[in-house]
Design a protein around this motif. Structure first.
Motif, mmCIF file in Angstrom:
data_model
loop_
_atom_site.group_PDB
_atom_site.id
_atom_site.type_symbol
_atom_site.label_atom_id
_atom_site.label_comp_id
_atom_site.label_asym_id
_atom_site.label_seq_id
_atom_site.Cartn_x
_atom_site.Cartn_y
_atom_site.Cartn_z
ATOM 1 N N ASN A 1 0.837 -1.118 -0.068
ATOM 2 C CA ASN A 1 -0.026 0.017 -0.124
ATOM 3 C C ASN A 1 1.088 1.322 0.085
ATOM 4 O O ASN A 1 0.589 2.222 0.896
ATOM 5 C CB ASN A 1 -1.067 0.008 1.328
ATOM 6 N N LYS A 2 1.911 1.383 -0.892
ATOM 7 C CA LYS A 2 2.836 2.348 -1.007
ATOM 8 C C LYS A 2 2.078 3.713 -0.909
ATOM 9 O O LYS A 2 0.924 4.023 -1.574
ATOM 10 C CB LYS A 2 3.361 2.384 -2.407
ATOM 11 N N ASN A 3 2.752 4.709 -0.166
ATOM 12 C CA ASN A 3 2.199 6.150 0.110
ATOM 13 C C ASN A 3 0.998 6.187 0.734
ATOM 14 O O ASN A 3 0.305 7.313 0.758
ATOM 15 C CB ASN A 3 1.947 6.812 -1.268
ATOM 16 N N ILE A 4 0.195 5.061 1.277
ATOM 17 C CA ILE A 4 -0.948 5.313 2.252
ATOM 18 C C ILE A 4 -0.273 5.111 3.654
ATOM 19 O O ILE A 4 0.426 4.099 4.011
ATOM 20 C CB ILE A 4 -1.684 4.062 1.959
ATOM 21 N N THR A 5 -0.682 5.822 4.352
ATOM 22 C CA THR A 5 -0.381 6.149 5.839
ATOM 23 C C THR A 5 -1.346 5.232 6.736
ATOM 24 O O THR A 5 -2.625 5.358 6.625
ATOM 25 C CB THR A 5 -0.637 7.627 6.398
ATOM 26 N N PHE A 6 -0.766 4.223 7.349
ATOM 27 C CA PHE A 6 -1.621 3.494 8.324
ATOM 28 C C PHE A 6 -1.578 3.943 9.817
ATOM 29 O O PHE A 6 -0.241 4.307 10.209
ATOM 30 C CB PHE A 6 -1.195 2.089 8.245
ATOM 31 N N SER A 7 -2.419 4.152 10.606
ATOM 32 C CA SER A 7 -2.212 4.313 11.870
ATOM 33 C C SER A 7 -1.647 3.159 12.740
ATOM 34 O O SER A 7 -1.762 2.111 12.236
ATOM 35 C CB SER A 7 -3.546 4.971 12.430
ATOM 36 N N ILE A 8 -1.218 3.473 14.008
ATOM 37 C CA ILE A 8 -0.601 2.337 14.922
ATOM 38 C C ILE A 8 -1.466 1.394 15.117
ATOM 39 O O ILE A 8 -1.685 0.127 14.981
ATOM 40 C CB ILE A 8 -0.004 3.133 16.052
ATOM 41 N N GLU A 9 -2.866 1.972 15.272
ATOM 42 C CA GLU A 9 -4.054 0.933 15.492
ATOM 43 C C GLU A 9 -4.200 0.056 14.300
ATOM 44 O O GLU A 9 -4.596 -1.179 14.303
ATOM 45 C CB GLU A 9 -5.403 1.541 15.998
ATOM 46 N N GLU A 10 -4.395 0.578 13.092
ATOM 47 C CA GLU A 10 -4.649 -0.265 11.737
ATOM 48 C C GLU A 10 -3.481 -1.025 11.502
ATOM 49 O O GLU A 10 -3.644 -2.207 11.208
ATOM 50 C CB GLU A 10 -4.653 1.043 10.780
ATOM 51 N N ILE A 11 -2.255 -0.803 11.662
ATOM 52 C CA ILE A 11 -1.128 -1.684 11.586
ATOM 53 C C ILE A 11 -1.364 -2.927 12.598
ATOM 54 O O ILE A 11 -1.270 -4.115 12.308
ATOM 55 C CB ILE A 11 0.142 -1.067 11.944
ATOM 56 N N TYR A 12 -1.615 -2.737 13.807
ATOM 57 C CA TYR A 12 -1.737 -3.589 14.949
ATOM 58 C C TYR A 12 -2.903 -4.683 14.511
ATOM 59 O O TYR A 12 -2.602 -5.872 14.424
ATOM 60 C CB TYR A 12 -1.898 -3.000 16.193
ATOM 61 N N LYS B 1 -4.425 -5.391 11.701
ATOM 62 C CA LYS B 1 -4.106 -6.062 10.396
ATOM 63 C C LYS B 1 -2.966 -6.892 10.300
ATOM 64 O O LYS B 1 -3.055 -8.087 9.760
ATOM 65 C CB LYS B 1 -3.876 -4.956 8.917
ATOM 66 N N VAL B 2 -1.982 -6.726 11.135
ATOM 67 C CA VAL B 2 -0.962 -7.591 11.165
ATOM 68 C C VAL B 2 -1.386 -8.731 12.458
ATOM 69 O O VAL B 2 -1.000 -9.753 12.286
ATOM 70 C CB VAL B 2 0.481 -6.866 11.669
ATOM 71 N N TRP B 3 -1.623 -8.084 13.619
ATOM 72 C CA TRP B 3 -1.608 -9.114 14.901
ATOM 73 C C TRP B 3 -3.150 -10.088 14.603
ATOM 74 O O TRP B 3 -3.565 -10.782 15.397
ATOM 75 C CB TRP B 3 -1.607 -8.559 15.972
ATOM 76 N N LYS B 4 -4.089 -9.347 13.815
ATOM 77 C CA LYS B 4 -5.376 -9.786 13.599
ATOM 78 C C LYS B 4 -5.942 -10.043 15.000
ATOM 79 O O LYS B 4 -6.753 -10.896 15.339
ATOM 80 C CB LYS B 4 -5.213 -11.433 13.165
ATOM 81 N N GLU B 5 -6.066 -9.160 15.872
ATOM 82 C CA GLU B 5 -7.046 -8.851 16.975
ATOM 83 C C GLU B 5 -6.905 -7.468 17.376
ATOM 84 O O GLU B 5 -6.333 -6.531 16.985
ATOM 85 C CB GLU B 5 -5.980 -9.635 18.082
ATOM 86 N N PRO B 6 -8.014 -6.987 18.254
ATOM 87 C CA PRO B 6 -8.253 -5.870 18.551
ATOM 88 C C PRO B 6 -7.279 -5.047 19.347
ATOM 89 O O PRO B 6 -6.459 -5.467 20.010
ATOM 90 C CB PRO B 6 -9.530 -5.864 19.431
ATOM 91 N N PHE B 7 -6.888 -3.755 18.857
ATOM 92 C CA PHE B 7 -6.119 -3.069 19.490
ATOM 93 C C PHE B 7 -6.328 -2.317 20.772
ATOM 94 O O PHE B 7 -7.377 -2.113 21.029
ATOM 95 C CB PHE B 7 -5.996 -1.579 18.409
ATOM 96 N N TYR B 8 -5.547 -2.618 21.632
ATOM 97 C CA TYR B 8 -5.784 -2.151 23.045
ATOM 98 C C TYR B 8 -4.495 -1.885 23.767
ATOM 99 O O TYR B 8 -3.650 -2.709 24.271
ATOM 100 C CB TYR B 8 -6.460 -3.082 23.868
ATOM 101 N N ASN B 9 -4.315 -0.438 23.788
ATOM 102 C CA ASN B 9 -3.028 0.003 24.341
ATOM 103 C C ASN B 9 -1.728 -0.621 23.961
ATOM 104 O O ASN B 9 -0.720 -1.005 24.585
ATOM 105 C CB ASN B 9 -2.866 -0.171 25.887
ATOM 106 N N SER B 10 -1.546 -0.703 22.362
ATOM 107 C CA SER B 10 -0.401 -1.687 21.912
ATOM 108 C C SER B 10 0.564 -0.460 21.216
ATOM 109 O O SER B 10 1.073 -0.956 20.319
ATOM 110 C CB SER B 10 -1.066 -2.524 21.018
#
Length: 233
Positions: free
Chosen positions: A174-185, A187-196
């Protein structure tokens, strides 16, 4: 040796002419420029395989020219510098130059380095061509193979952990597309984001240390302050 197009950018006419003779005798086509701006004009019209770039030149110096070249080209660049320009050499290598020689230099040694860099570049180009239809992502010398889980930077393999690989793959797909920390977590960890936040930040830092020449001034993995991270094309 195969026929290559070599661009020599140096404001010293004697050096340009001498390199023209040496490189031509090696069966190479030589293009001469007296400054960085002239070198960029030649690059627009010619398929160049390697550049010999002086640092101190009028109109546009070698550092500025290298920065512009690295915006869209991966061809090898050998920097020429005076001993008093050591800081510029380090800067040049950090922004994408492949090698350097200090003036005055031995012409035969420079020719040997030209050949060595051309061999590496040709090997790298062949690798890209063989893999381009086989799950490979490539951005300015950064290559990720989704099928073999390999990552290369300018032909040199770097080793990422599975999580680091997945983060890099997400951003390169996804070149040139900015992902938030929450989105990265998520999409990669495949679990809800919580203080990560720290978890993602640590992995980003490790990726930078492995793929960037200077992690403090990254070429690939950029931070968008207050938003997240992206890979620039």
């Amino acid at each position: 040796m195969n026929e290559y197009n070599i661009l020599v950018a140096d404001d010293d006419k004697e050096i340009r002419n001498a390199l023209d003779i040496y490189l031509t005798n090696e069966g190479m086509n030589v293009f001469l420029a007296a400054d960085g701006a002239e070198a960029l004009e030649i690059l627009e019209k010619t398929d160049v395989h390697l550049i010999i770039m002086d640092i101190m030149m009028p109109k546009m110096d070698g550092i500025q020219a290298t920065l512009k070249i690295r915006q869209d080209k991966d061809i090898p660049i050998i920097i020429l510098s005076a001993k008093s320009e050591d800081r510029d050499v380090i800067l040049g290598l950090n922004i994408g130059a492949d090698d350097y020689m200090t003036k005055p230099f031995n012409f035969l040694e420079l020719i040997a380095r030209v050949k060595s860099n051309l061999r590496r570049y040709t090997k790298y180009e062949n690798y890209q061509k063989n893999k381009e239809d086989d799950g490979v992502l490539s951005i300015r010398g950064l290559v990720l193979n989704k099928k073999t889980n390999e990552v290369f930077v300018n032909g040199t393999q770097v080793h990422l952990t599975p999580i680091e690989f997945k983060i890099l793959q997400l951003l390169m797909e996804n070149k040139n597309i900015t992902f938030s920390i929450e989105e990265i977590y998520e999409k990669v960890w495949k679990e809800p984001f919580y203080n990560s936040e720290n978890t993602v930040a640590v992995h980003i830092r490790r990726i930078r240390e492995k793929i960037e020449v200077n992690p403090k001034e990254p070429m690939y993995l950029k931070v968008v302050w207050g938003v997240g991270y992206k890979i620039e094309k």
